[in-house]
Design an enzyme around this catalytic site. Structure first.
Site, PDB file in Angstrom:
ATOM      1  N   TRP A  49     107.131 -83.401  55.420  1.00 17.79           N
ATOM      2  CA  TRP A  49     107.598 -83.425  54.025  1.00 17.79           C
ATOM      3  C   TRP A  49     107.838 -84.882  53.615  1.00 17.79           C
ATOM      4  CZ3 TRP A  49     107.218 -80.249  50.215  1.00 17.79           C
ATOM      5  CH2 TRP A  49     108.029 -80.364  49.095  1.00 17.79           C
ATOM      6  N   PRO A  50     106.979 -85.427  52.732  1.00 20.67           N
ATOM      7  CA  PRO A  50     107.041 -86.869  52.436  1.00 20.67           C
ATOM      8  C   PRO A  50     108.240 -87.297  51.589  1.00 20.67           C
ATOM      9  CG  PRO A  50     105.395 -85.823  51.060  1.00 20.67           C
ATOM     10  CD  PRO A  50     105.883 -84.771  52.030  1.00 20.67           C
ATOM     11  N   TYR A  51     108.920 -86.365  50.932  1.00 14.21           N
ATOM     12  CA  TYR A  51     109.990 -86.713  49.993  1.00 14.21           C
ATOM     13  C   TYR A  51     111.378 -86.685  50.623  1.00 14.21           C
ATOM     14  CZ  TYR A  51     105.989 -85.294  47.287  1.00 14.21           C
ATOM     15  OH  TYR A  51     104.723 -85.151  46.817  1.00 14.21           O
ATOM     16  N   SER A  52     111.453 -86.542  51.917  1.00 14.99           N
ATOM     17  CA  SER A  52     112.719 -86.343  52.607  1.00 14.99           C
ATOM     18  C   SER A  52     113.355 -87.644  53.079  1.00 14.99           C
ATOM     19  CB  SER A  52     112.477 -85.442  53.826  1.00 14.99           C
ATOM     20  OG  SER A  52     113.657 -85.240  54.536  1.00 14.99           O
TER      21      SER A  52
END
Length: 79
Positions: A49-52
């Site tokens: 998950w790149p937005y974490s």
């Protein structure tokens, strides 16, 4: 509809206030936040998950890069 139920403002019906009690409580909440994209089927691993903020915590040495990498069922988090 919301006015009929006596709801107003921005709060959700299922919202409740929680004050973080200690370091263990803080970590439990962070684990919960980080596992959510996996739990809801957006990715297979937390690291995907790149937005974490998980990535920042890995860089700081808080989490291993493979944390919850396929064994998320054993963490015991439920909605």
């Amino acid at each position: 509809m919301r006015a009929r139920r006596g709801e107003r403002g921005i709060w959700q019906r299922r919202y409740w206030e929680h004050l973080i009690q200690d370091e263990a409580d803080y970590r439990a909440h962070m684990d919960y936040v980080h596992i959510n994209p996996v739990k809801h089927g957006y990715v297979k691993r937390v690291a995907d998950w790149p937005y974490s903020t998980f990535h920042r915590w890995v860089a700081q040495g808080v989490y291993p890069s493979d944390w919850a990498g396929g064994t998320e069922d054993s963490l015991g988090y439920e909605d």
